[in-house]
Scaffold this active site. Sequence first.
Site, PDB file in Angstrom:
ATOM      1  N   ASP A   1      51.909  50.277  40.623  1.00  0.00           N
ATOM      2  CA  ASP A   1      50.959  51.141  41.314  1.00  0.00           C
ATOM      3  C   ASP A   1      50.754  50.594  42.723  1.00  0.00           C
ATOM      4  OD1 ASP A   1      50.668  52.315  38.852  1.00  0.00           O
ATOM      5  OD2 ASP A   1      48.502  52.079  38.735  1.00  0.00           O
TER       6      ASP A   1
ATOM      7  N   HIS B   1      56.923  46.147  37.075  1.00  0.00           N
ATOM      8  CA  HIS B   1      57.890  46.579  36.071  1.00  0.00           C
ATOM      9  C   HIS B   1      59.272  46.781  36.695  1.00  0.00           C
ATOM     10  CE1 HIS B   1      54.842  47.540  32.849  1.00  0.00           C
ATOM     11  NE2 HIS B   1      54.076  47.384  33.928  1.00  0.00           N
TER      12      HIS B   1
ATOM     13  N   SER C   1      49.070  42.075  46.068  1.00  0.00           N
ATOM     14  CA  SER C   1      50.134  41.630  46.946  1.00  0.00           C
ATOM     15  C   SER C   1      51.150  42.741  47.159  1.00  0.00           C
ATOM     16  CB  SER C   1      50.791  40.368  46.414  1.00  0.00           C
ATOM     17  OG  SER C   1      51.534  39.751  47.445  1.00  0.00           O
TER      18      SER C   1
END
Length: 281
Positions: free
Chosen positions: A88, A145, A246
């Site tokens: 995200d 991911h 980050s």
Amino acid sequence: MTPAKLFALIQYPIPHHLLSRLVGCLAECRVGWLKNALIKLFIKQFKVDMSEAVEPDPAVYPTFNAFFTRALRVDARPLEDGLVCPADGTLSQWGRIEEGRLIQAKGHRFNISELLGGDPLRASTYRNGSFATVYLSPKDYHRVHMPLAGTLTEMVYVPGRLFSVNDSTTRHVPGLFARNERLVCHFETEQGPMVMVLVGAMIVAAIETVWSGQVTPLSGRVERIRFDQPITLERGAEMGRFKLGSTVVMAFANPLELDAVSPARDGGIEVRMGQQLASAS
């Protein structure tokens, strides 16, 4: 002088690592009333949707870090087709790598060899490939991911500073992603070589991977770790996580057309983990 430039400049003398480790200690605090107060304040400030979490009750998490890296329900981020977004956040820059140089922000480019820890041989693989940069803000889901299925071949820890990686700083600190502490993960995929660079930032106390646990902070030198036993991860599988926000920089040896987003723009596009970024061909 603009406020954004001033914010970037005042970061130079700050003891990045000391500040980040102190925040990291606070984020691991197990004093119930304190960690609960921090979590509640964070949820309110950033409007975190806890209904997506496997565990929606904030009080159950033993530490702030456990809450921050919380798992989501399996149906919260369905995988679309092709190459998918790894996290995200905001897709801040993307496109072709031109003669080994990537766009950091308008007016700023940086060299992929520096990003990968000064490895010209590895960098040559991506010299005319493609890249995409996803910035994870504090409000975002902070597990990273796999955009494609891949087999890990090497992990490289690169020491560095811990500048903030928000929009203001990326616009005013040259070579930011090649300056900050980072973890470089090389994969072989059906689409050719792929590298995922997990870039540390101010108050990011640590970076973890699913195969090595917590990796940063390490020593003050570049460390290369190769794997004799293959570590293969499926598309959409978790590969790592940030303890506070980050950036992930992905690079692909073969040119890819990002077909799920519009052409270049400043300000970026909000994306979610599992969203299609490009067709796999």
